[in-house]
Enzyme design. Structure first.
Site, short mmCIF file in Angstrom:
data_model
loop_
_atom_site.label_atom_id
_atom_site.label_comp_id
_atom_site.label_asym_id
_atom_site.label_seq_id
_atom_site.Cartn_x
_atom_site.Cartn_y
_atom_site.Cartn_z
N GLU A 187 0.83 -1.20 0.00
CA GLU A 187 0.00 0.00 0.00
C GLU A 187 0.87 1.26 0.00
O GLU A 187 1.85 1.36 0.75
CB GLU A 187 -0.89 -0.01 1.25
CG GLU A 187 -1.76 1.22 1.40
CD GLU A 187 -2.57 1.21 2.70
OE1 GLU A 187 -3.59 1.91 2.76
OE2 GLU A 187 -2.17 0.50 3.65
N LYS B 120 -9.45 2.12 -1.99
CA LYS B 120 -9.67 1.62 -0.63
C LYS B 120 -11.02 2.09 -0.08
O LYS B 120 -11.33 3.28 -0.07
CB LYS B 120 -8.53 2.11 0.26
CG LYS B 120 -8.50 1.52 1.66
CD LYS B 120 -7.26 2.03 2.39
CE LYS B 120 -7.11 1.44 3.77
NZ LYS B 120 -5.89 1.96 4.45
N CYS C 72 -5.35 -3.15 3.22
CA CYS C 72 -4.96 -2.94 4.62
C CYS C 72 -6.15 -2.97 5.59
O CYS C 72 -6.64 -4.03 5.93
CB CYS C 72 -4.18 -1.64 4.73
SG CYS C 72 -3.14 -1.51 6.21
#
Length: 288
Positions: free
Chosen positions: A62, A142, A177
């Site tokens: 990321e 995300k 994440c």
């Protein structure tokens, strides 16, 4: 299998061996805050090395170019989707004939022209999956933005779309994440046909057990391969814990790393997901 030295240039793609099963590579590169050129150079070198080792797909962490915890640099270092970072990774995928998940960058949505964006302006945490011809196959922004001891939720716009892409024998889904803490997102990807989930991350110390447990749980409950790709390196307020790992559909770890830079490689069987789901049909027992 773990190669602890992914950063130097490796042999060319023409030298890579042939393997019976697809090999996935996780490029746990060192990420220096704000050092875009150096970080992308490391990413390109890792792509080359993964191809030389016979991998069919390589995944990056990321915000591998700017560094997740470099919040004060997000606006200055943001790029359009067509910017230098994704362009270089797209070219590396084609040059080395390997699919590349370009972990994520801070995307300037207002400046992006070639792909649909969730907003007319703002910044997003955006990952791109390119196939071995360098063609764009998937975009993931995300969904769950971190707010605990983090400025991400204040600085970025959350993504809204969920996509999958066929890469070789696998249907690939991507999350990022903090998304690991939201299992309903993974159910959506499984229902869309995903059997290999890639999770670029910037997971810091001290939450090692959360990292391991959540990653393994997503593999067990969805009976699919889960590969979590973390970075290596220190920021002013946090240190990335590394430990990039590949889990099989039983949740068994196939390969993992420590917290130093490494190239994690694992052979993945395209028939394994269906076999596990047939042997232990938990997903078929869901009551919706």
């Amino acid at each position: 299998m773990t190669d602890p030295t992914p950063e130097p240039d490796g042999p060319t793609a023409d030298d890579r061996p042939t393997v019976d099963e697809p090999t996935i590579a996780l490029a746990q590169i060192r990420v220096e805050p704000g050092e875009i050129e150096a970080n992308v150079d490391r990413a390109i070198a890792a792509v080359s090395r993964a191809a030389a080792r016979g991998a069919s797909i390589v995944a990056l962490p990321e915000l591998f170019n700017v560094g997740y915890f470099a919040f004060d640099l997000y606006a200055r270092k943001a790029e359009p989707f067509e910017g230098e970072t994704f362009t270089r990774l797209r070219e590396a995928a084609a040059d080395h004939e390997i699919a590349v998940l370009a972990g994520s960058i801070v995307e300037d949505l207002a400046a992006t022209d070639s792909v649909e964006t969730p907003a007319d302006e703002g910044l997003a945490n955006t990952a791109a999956l390119f196939d071995a011809d360098g063609e764009l196959r998937l975009v993931y922004r995300k969904h769950h933005l971190f707010g605990y001891d983090s400025a991400e939720s204040e600085l970025l716009v959350p993504g809204e779309r969920i996509e999958t892409a066929s890469i070789g024998p696998f249907t690939v889904g991507v999350t990022t994440c903090y998304d690991l803490r939201f299992p309903e997102l993974y159910r959506e990807l499984i229902d869309a046909g995903a059997d290999l989930l890639l999770v670029p991350s910037a997971w810091p110390y001290p939450r090692i057990e959360h990292w391991r447990t959540l990653s393994q749980a997503r593999a067990i409950e969805n009976q699919c391969y889960v590969a979590t790709i973390n970075g290596s390196g220190a920021f002013d307020e946090a240190t990335l814990l590394g430990r990039s790992s590949v889990y099989d559909p039983w949740g068994v770890p196939l390969a993992s790393a420590g917290d130093d830079p490494a190239l994690v490689l694992a052979d993945v069987d395209p028939d394994r997901v269906a076999a596990v789901r047939e042997e232990f049909p938990a997903l078929a027992d869901r009551r919706l």
